[in-house]
Structures are given as C-alpha cells and as structure tokens.
Motif scaffolding. Structure first.
Motif, PDB file in Angstrom:
ATOM      1  N   ILE A   1       0.731  -1.170   0.000  1.00 13.65           N
ATOM      2  CA  ILE A   1      -0.090  -0.049  -0.069  1.00 13.65           C
ATOM      3  C   ILE A   1       1.044   1.237  -0.025  1.00 13.65           C
ATOM      4  CG2 ILE A   1      -1.597   1.312   1.409  1.00 13.65           C
ATOM      5  CD1 ILE A   1      -2.775  -1.367   2.254  1.00 13.65           C
ATOM      6  N   SER A   2       1.841   1.336   0.732  1.00 20.65           N
ATOM      7  CA  SER A   2       2.709   2.410   0.870  1.00 20.65           C
ATOM      8  C   SER A   2       3.448   2.663  -0.488  1.00 20.65           C
ATOM      9  CB  SER A   2       3.993   2.015   1.613  1.00 20.65           C
ATOM     10  OG  SER A   2       3.222   1.811   3.077  1.00 20.65           O
ATOM     11  N   ALA A   3       4.022   1.537  -1.309  1.00 22.87           N
ATOM     12  CA  ALA A   3       4.336   1.762  -2.259  1.00 22.87           C
ATOM     13  C   ALA A   3       3.569   2.218  -3.489  1.00 22.87           C
ATOM     14  CB  ALA A   3       4.807   0.329  -2.861  1.00 22.87           C
ATOM     15  N   ALA A   4       2.398   1.805  -3.413  1.00 26.50           N
ATOM     16  CA  ALA A   4       1.251   2.523  -4.262  1.00 26.50           C
ATOM     17  C   ALA A   4       1.042   4.006  -3.898  1.00 26.50           C
ATOM     18  CB  ALA A   4      -0.182   1.612  -3.945  1.00 26.50           C
ATOM     19  N   VAL A   5       0.870   4.276  -2.739  1.00 25.00           N
ATOM     20  CA  VAL A   5       0.873   5.652  -2.063  1.00 25.00           C
ATOM     21  C   VAL A   5       1.868   6.550  -2.923  1.00 25.00           C
ATOM     22  CG1 VAL A   5       0.782   7.256  -0.317  1.00 25.00           C
ATOM     23  CG2 VAL A   5      -0.461   5.315  -0.422  1.00 25.00           C
ATOM     24  N   MET A   6       3.218   6.025  -2.740  1.00 26.37           N
ATOM     25  CA  MET A   6       4.327   6.947  -3.311  1.00 26.37           C
ATOM     26  C   MET A   6       4.016   6.936  -4.907  1.00 26.37           C
ATOM     27  SD  MET A   6       6.267   7.561  -0.972  1.00 26.37           S
ATOM     28  CE  MET A   6       4.770   7.719   0.120  1.00 26.37           C
ATOM     29  N   VAL A   7       3.827   6.140  -5.439  1.00 25.67           N
ATOM     30  CA  VAL A   7       3.566   6.231  -7.038  1.00 25.67           C
ATOM     31  C   VAL A   7       2.524   7.321  -7.269  1.00 25.67           C
ATOM     32  CG1 VAL A   7       2.727   5.098  -9.157  1.00 25.67           C
ATOM     33  CG2 VAL A   7       4.255   3.923  -7.523  1.00 25.67           C
ATOM     34  N   ALA A   8       1.330   7.133  -6.498  1.00 27.23           N
ATOM     35  CA  ALA A   8       0.164   8.111  -6.761  1.00 27.23           C
ATOM     36  C   ALA A   8       0.517   9.564  -6.560  1.00 27.23           C
ATOM     37  CB  ALA A   8      -0.886   7.882  -5.784  1.00 27.23           C
ATOM     38  N   ALA A   9       1.683   9.722  -5.563  1.00 25.51           N
ATOM     39  CA  ALA A   9       2.149  11.041  -4.975  1.00 25.51           C
ATOM     40  C   ALA A   9       3.086  11.457  -6.132  1.00 25.51           C
ATOM     41  CB  ALA A   9       2.899  10.776  -3.524  1.00 25.51           C
ATOM     42  N   ALA A  10       3.748  10.764  -6.376  1.00 25.67           N
ATOM     43  CA  ALA A  10       4.753  11.004  -7.890  1.00 25.67           C
ATOM     44  C   ALA A  10       4.172  11.602  -9.009  1.00 25.67           C
ATOM     45  CB  ALA A  10       5.513   9.931  -8.355  1.00 25.67           C
ATOM     46  N   VAL A  11       2.768  11.120  -9.164  1.00 25.65           N
ATOM     47  CA  VAL A  11       2.070  11.612 -10.398  1.00 25.65           C
ATOM     48  C   VAL A  11       1.431  12.956  -9.936  1.00 25.65           C
ATOM     49  CG1 VAL A  11      -0.298  11.300 -11.550  1.00 25.65           C
ATOM     50  CG2 VAL A  11       1.099   9.333 -10.999  1.00 25.65           C
ATOM     51  N   LEU A  12       1.000  13.112  -8.690  1.00 27.51           N
ATOM     52  CA  LEU A  12       0.658  14.550  -8.246  1.00 27.51           C
ATOM     53  C   LEU A  12       1.914  15.548  -8.362  1.00 27.51           C
ATOM     54  CD1 LEU A  12      -1.632  16.293  -6.885  1.00 27.51           C
ATOM     55  CD2 LEU A  12      -0.662  15.108  -4.700  1.00 27.51           C
ATOM     56  N   ALA A  13       3.027  14.958  -8.059  1.00 30.98           N
ATOM     57  CA  ALA A  13       4.098  15.895  -8.056  1.00 30.98           C
ATOM     58  C   ALA A  13       4.673  16.283  -9.529  1.00 30.98           C
ATOM     59  CB  ALA A  13       5.294  15.417  -7.354  1.00 30.98           C
ATOM     60  N   MET A  14       3.913  15.564 -10.314  1.00 32.60           N
ATOM     61  CA  MET A  14       4.269  16.286 -11.758  1.00 32.60           C
ATOM     62  C   MET A  14       3.556  17.463 -11.844  1.00 32.60           C
ATOM     63  SD  MET A  14       6.090  14.051 -13.307  1.00 32.60           S
ATOM     64  CE  MET A  14       6.014  14.570 -15.007  1.00 32.60           C
ATOM     65  N   PHE A  15       2.633  17.892 -11.396  1.00 27.13           N
ATOM     66  CA  PHE A  15       1.979  19.101 -11.370  1.00 27.13           C
ATOM     67  C   PHE A  15       2.446  20.204 -10.459  1.00 27.13           C
ATOM     68  CE2 PHE A  15      -0.971  15.730 -12.659  1.00 27.13           C
ATOM     69  CZ  PHE A  15      -1.433  16.329 -13.814  1.00 27.13           C
ATOM     70  N   MET A  16       3.536  20.126  -9.899  1.00 23.66           N
ATOM     71  CA  MET A  16       3.993  20.977  -8.787  1.00 23.66           C
ATOM     72  C   MET A  16       4.828  22.265  -9.799  1.00 23.66           C
ATOM     73  SD  MET A  16       6.054  20.205  -5.466  1.00 23.66           S
ATOM     74  CE  MET A  16       7.370  19.330  -6.441  1.00 23.66           C
ATOM     75  N   LYS A  17       4.463  23.258  -9.465  1.00 25.25           N
ATOM     76  CA  LYS A  17       5.170  24.304 -10.233  1.00 25.25           C
ATOM     77  C   LYS A  17       5.453  25.537  -9.233  1.00 25.25           C
ATOM     78  CE  LYS A  17       3.464  23.117 -14.947  1.00 25.25           C
ATOM     79  NZ  LYS A  17       2.734  23.828 -16.014  1.00 25.25           N
ATOM     80  N   PRO A  18       6.565  25.578  -8.670  1.00 21.72           N
ATOM     81  CA  PRO A  18       6.774  26.229  -7.629  1.00 21.72           C
ATOM     82  C   PRO A  18       7.102  27.742  -8.024  1.00 21.72           C
ATOM     83  CG  PRO A  18       8.726  24.770  -7.777  1.00 21.72           C
ATOM     84  CD  PRO A  18       7.753  24.612  -8.587  1.00 21.72           C
ATOM     85  N   GLN A  19       6.464  28.784  -7.304  1.00 20.79           N
ATOM     86  CA  GLN A  19       6.772  30.149  -7.498  1.00 20.79           C
ATOM     87  C   GLN A  19       7.816  30.632  -6.443  1.00 20.79           C
ATOM     88  OE1 GLN A  19       2.863  32.005  -8.023  1.00 20.79           O
ATOM     89  NE2 GLN A  19       1.958  30.041  -7.972  1.00 20.79           N
ATOM     90  N   ARG A  20       8.512  31.689  -6.803  1.00 16.42           N
ATOM     91  CA  ARG A  20       9.235  32.433  -5.856  1.00 16.42           C
ATOM     92  C   ARG A  20       8.549  33.879  -5.659  1.00 16.42           C
ATOM     93  NH1 ARG A  20      13.492  29.321  -4.827  1.00 16.42           N
ATOM     94  NH2 ARG A  20      14.340  27.976  -6.420  1.00 16.42           N
ATOM     95  N   HIS A  21       8.897  34.278  -4.449  1.00 14.41           N
ATOM     96  CA  HIS A  21       8.346  35.662  -4.096  1.00 14.41           C
ATOM     97  C   HIS A  21       9.369  36.202  -3.281  1.00 14.41           C
ATOM     98  CE1 HIS A  21       3.930  34.382  -4.937  1.00 14.41           C
ATOM     99  NE2 HIS A  21       4.579  33.181  -4.745  1.00 14.41           N
ATOM    100  N   ASP A  22       9.304  37.695  -3.312  1.00 14.69           N
ATOM    101  CA  ASP A  22      10.208  38.488  -2.361  1.00 14.69           C
ATOM    102  C   ASP A  22       9.341  38.891  -1.390  1.00 14.69           C
ATOM    103  OD1 ASP A  22       9.640  41.378  -4.768  1.00 14.69           O
ATOM    104  OD2 ASP A  22       8.414  40.537  -3.090  1.00 14.69           O
ATOM    105  N   THR A  23      10.007  39.854  -0.398  1.00 20.90           N
ATOM    106  CA  THR A  23       9.588  39.811   0.664  1.00 20.90           C
ATOM    107  C   THR A  23       8.390  40.717   0.655  1.00 20.90           C
ATOM    108  OG1 THR A  23      11.990  40.136   1.559  1.00 20.90           O
ATOM    109  CG2 THR A  23      10.137  40.937   3.009  1.00 20.90           C
ATOM    110  N   GLY A  24       8.017  41.254  -0.351  1.00 18.12           N
ATOM    111  CA  GLY A  24       7.027  42.373  -0.425  1.00 18.12           C
ATOM    112  C   GLY A  24       5.567  41.590  -1.070  1.00 18.12           C
ATOM    113  N   SER A  25       5.803  40.349  -1.318  1.00 21.54           N
ATOM    114  CA  SER A  25       4.769  39.488  -2.121  1.00 21.54           C
ATOM    115  C   SER A  25       3.558  39.404  -1.320  1.00 21.54           C
ATOM    116  CB  SER A  25       5.284  38.237  -2.486  1.00 21.54           C
ATOM    117  OG  SER A  25       6.475  38.379  -3.329  1.00 21.54           O
TER     118      SER A  25
END
Length: 534
Positions: A503-527
């Motif tokens: 079950i844990s291995a399957a959860v990791m695979v599902a999380a990997a699919v979700l992580a494909m949509f991760m697009k981090p943004q960077r902000h400065d102090t005034g954001s």
C-alpha cells in the motif's frame, strides 16, 4: 463563496537580484551552521528516546500504554504548536523564537531526566514538544530569509544532509549513552548541546528581524487550530487501541472536524489570520502539503513495523537493528546536498518525482521480505528508501517554503512540519489497522498448515497484539510445538507487513503523479498571497 486574488508583483517580474555577499558571521552560511546545532539536538533526541524506552520502562515501572505516551506526549505538543510557532517567528523574528525554543527544549530535557514518575515525565515531554515545535519552523524561516532564491536548493540540501546524519548517529549514540549512564543520559546530553547551540546562534546569526512585524496575533485562530489538531492527533493515537468505531474515537474526531471547520471559517473572515487561506491557491504549496502527508503516511507508517520485523521475526539485537537501518539513514545524510544542487538547476519537481519513484521501488523490495531474507537484499530496499526520502524531503520542503512570501515563511514551514507529523500518525494508525486485520484473518490458516489445530477467530484476536509486534504467544509450548507456533505467527505478521508495504509503494506512485503538477513560484519580501472571501 467568492474568491478574489491579489497577484504578487514578483510573479510577473524577474526575481530580484541576490543581496550583496556578506561575511560568514551574520551571513547565509553562518546562519546555516548555527541552526544546524539545534536541528541535530532535536533529531538526536527523537532517535535516542526510542533506544531509552526499555530502560525507562524498567526504572519507572511503566506499562506499555504509559511508555507509548512518552512518545505520544511529545508528538501532541509538537503537532499542536508548529503552525503557531511559525507565525510567532514571522511576527517577532525567527532568531528570537529559535533561541526561546532551544533554551526551552534544553530545560525541559533536564526536567525529564530528573523525573521520578511516568506522569511527570510525560508532562515534561509534552512541554518539550511545544518547544521543539519552535525550532524547525524558525530554522526554515531563517534559511528562507537569509539565502537568495538561486541558493535555496543548496541550503535545503545541506540542511537535509545534517538532519539525516543526526538520525543515522542517533541509535548508535543513544545505545552508548544508555548503556553507560542510564536512560537519563539520553536527555541530559541536550544540556551541553543546548549550550553550544545558543552560543552559536548568538554569535553567527545576524540581528533579529521580523518578516511580518505589522501583523497581529490571531488568538481565536490559534485556539481553534490547536484544539482541532490536538483532537485529530489524539484520535489517531488512541484509535488503534480502543478501535476506530469506538464512541471515544468518533467523538474526538467530531471535535476535530468541528473546530477545523470553525478555523477555516474564521480564517476567511479574520482581518489578520493566523494562516491566510489564500496560500493554498499557490500550487506548489498546496500540492506540497498533500505530498508531505502522503510521503509521511507511506514511509513513516511502514517504517514503524520494520523494527518489529528485524527484532521480532529476524531476532536481531537493538544494535544489529541500528546497523541494518544504516543504509536508510546514511542515504538521507549523503543525498541531501546533491539533491539541493539538482533542485537549484532543474527546479523542485525533478528531485521530488524521482525521490517518490525511488522510494516506491524501495518499499516494493521491502514488501518481499521473508523469514530468511539476507542482509544484502534487505539493505537494498533501505538504500533505495533512504535515497528517495532524501530527495522528496528536499524537493517538497523547498517547493512549499519558497512558494510562500518571505513574510509567511514561518507559517509555511510550520504547515510543512504539521503535514509530516499528521501524515506519520495517520500512516501508523491506518497501516497498523491493516496489519492487525490481516493477522487476525490469516493466523488461523497458518496454524492449521502447521498442524497446530483449529484456531478460533476470538483466539486469533487475542494473539493479534503480540503477533503485530513480531512476537508470538507460546504459553507452555516447548520444542517442536513452540517452533511451529513461532513460524505460524511470523508468517501471519509477514502477510500483514507485505500488504502494508505494498500500500505504501502505491501511495508513493500516486504522489509521484501528483508531483508532476508541482510548479513552485518564488516571491520576494513584499509579495502578497491570494485572498479568499466567504
């Protein structure tokens, strides 16, 4: 519900240039060295306490339930205060909050060592968890506010390596201290460590600077969130003992749900909320929270049973168990820095996805463990798991904290740590229930296959607790009969452990699919972050 979004200016403009280089003292790397001591102190404490538990039980005549609260009490204090302490760091300065946390953690460690009774010890452990909750968010906030964006990946990588190294050293250091001086030494070691940590922070970290000094403390939000998290953690801790359908479990879960809903409603209306709901409209942060919960659920929940397998089924000593786990903990220490460099070059998505898939492969190998699996095959699973865990923690953590504005770095860090703690508790509870159910279901069949006669469902339930810890119920049985009972019990345990790791291995695979949509943004102090109105 209507939403309005204030789009940060930094999203449409190039990132600001990095600040001019500063010296080591008061500069980014000096800050990293200083907070490393606090991180090591907390990480060592967690693993050393696990080694000290048997001695605590003998010296204080603690029952199993009381001994569990030595760990659970710390977890409650930690989980309840993480987000609040992050907000305190944003409001009053992370350097100041970090120092308060280190001093409090040191003093409560002394109180624990001097405790002559279990209730007193558990009380100090809860308080130690509260102070421990201030250290990690403050440390992350200091990293976020001191390092320029193009160096954050490297900083988080080094931070992860230090954490992994401390975890690797914990069982060995703990074993030596407890063997030589008793369980009290597992906590008294924090006295010299705490003194060095305070001295390093005062010398190396620059002047205290609040990143969100104009904000006011959201007292109603703090109270609502604290009760919601406390009730949730309590339910996750007690459910495996009293049962998921028990009135106590259902009532506490209802309290958590009610206060959690109240917190969300209040945050949408509060003039100065503890945790602005708009931060969840930042994709990297919202996805990062889910990834942290899933990762902790799969990894921490599975690793909970590894010790039972190694010591109960394989009959290894505590020291041999620590050595068998070294591939896991050492990889967490070795891979953090390279992962940070990869992240600086390719972003957080690449190491996070790679880490989740690597962890899934390691968990799959561990799901094939048998009664006589060799050291090499077992170590291969732990090796992959350690590499994967290091990559995920570095990538997902950095994605969450760099996505939020600097003014909310402490809140974002507290949210990340809370997700980890809740995911770990959820994983232990859920996978523990899976393990128990499989044991009760398969144990009668293994008894019959061993020629031990028919085992009723009631008898299987009575034996389930001991078998779930890798043990067996021998009674007066001896010789060949005792060997047959041991083998049948171990096979039932392996059935449950195999499913839990699967079950844990399957959860990791599902999380990997979700992580494909991760697009981090960077902000400065005034954001700013998007604002949500209800």
């Amino acid at each position: 519900m209507t939403d309005t979004a204030a789009r940060p200016a930094a999203d449409s403009a190039a990132p600001p240039p990095p600040p001019p280089p500063r010296g080591f003292r008061g500069g980014p790397w000096g800050t990293l060295v200083a907070i490393a001591f606090g991180v090591v102190m907390v990480a060592l404490d967690g693993t050393i306490v696990a080694v000290a538990n048997p001695d605590i039980a003998r010296d204080l005549s603690a029952s199993l339930a009381e001994l569990q609260w030595v760990t659970h009490g710390y977890l409650l204090g930690l989980a309840v205060f993480l987000i609040t302490s992050g907000k305190l760091g944003d409001r009053y300065g992370h350097r100041r909050v970090y120092l308060v946390g280190v001093v409090g953690f040191t003093l409560t460690s002394i109180g624990i060592a001097l405790s002559g009774a279990v209730p007193v010890l558990v009380g100090f452990r809860i308080l130690q968890g509260v102070f421990g909750a201030t250290i990690a968010p403050a440390a992350m906030g200091l990293l976020r506010s001191n390092f320029p964006p193009h160096m954050l990946g490297r900083a988080f990588g080094v931070f992860g390596s230090i954490l992994g190294g401390a975890m690797a050293a914990g069982p060995i250091v703990g074993g030596m201290l407890v063997s030589a001086f008793g369980w009290e030494a597992a906590f008294l070691i924090n006295l010299p460590l705490g003194a060095v940590t305070v001295a390093a922070a005062l010398w190396l970290i620059g002047p205290n600077r609040a990143t969100d000094p104009a904000s006011r403390l959201d007292i109603p939000g703090i109270l609502l969130l604290s009760v919601a998290i406390f009730a949730l953690v309590w339910a996750l801790v007690e459910a495996p003992v009293v049962g998921w359908a028990h009135p106590e479990t259902l009532a506490v879960l209802a309290v958590s749900l009610a206060f959690g809903a109240g917190f969300a409603l209040w945050q949408a209306r509060a003039a100065d909320p503890l945790m602005p709901l708009g931060i969840f409209r930042l994709p990297a942060l919202s996805i990062g929270v889910v990834l942290m919960v899933l990762t902790a659920l799969g990894l921490m929940g599975s690793l909970f049973f590894v010790t039972f397998y190694l010591q109960g089924v394989r009959d290894l000593s505590p020291m041999q168990t620590g050595l068998q786990l070294l591939p896991l903990t050492l990889m967490m220490g070795v891979c953090g820095t390279p992962a940070g460099r990869v992240m600086d070059r390719f972003g957080t998505r690449v190491p996070t996805v790679a880490g989740l898939l690597t962890a899934a492969a390691g968990l799959f190998l561990l799901s094939r463990l048998s009664l006589d699996t060799g050291v090499v095959a077992t170590s291969a699973g732990f090796l992959l798991l350690g590499i994967g865990l290091s990559l995920v923690m570095t990538g997902a953590t950095a994605a969450m904290i760099t996505a939020a504005p600097v003014s909310l770095a402490g809140v974002a860090s507290g949210l990340q740590q809370t997700a980890m703690q809740l995911g770990g508790s959820l994983g232990t509870a859920v996978l523990g229930a899976v393990l128990s159910l499989v044991i009760v279901t398969t144990l009668p069949g293994h008894f019959a296959d061993a020629g031990l006669g028919e085992l009723s469902a009631a008898e299987a339930r009575e034996m389930q607790s001991a078998v779930s810890q890798g043990g067996e119920v021998l009674g007066s049985a001896q010789g060949a009969t005792a060997e047959a009972i041991t083998r049948a019990s171990n096979l039932a345990f392996l059935d449950g452990m195999h499913l839990a790791f699967g079950i844990s291995a399957a959860v990791m695979v599902a999380a990997a699919v979700l992580a494909m949509f991760m697009k981090p943004q960077r902000h400065d102090t005034g954001s700013e972050v998007p604002v949500v109105h209800i």
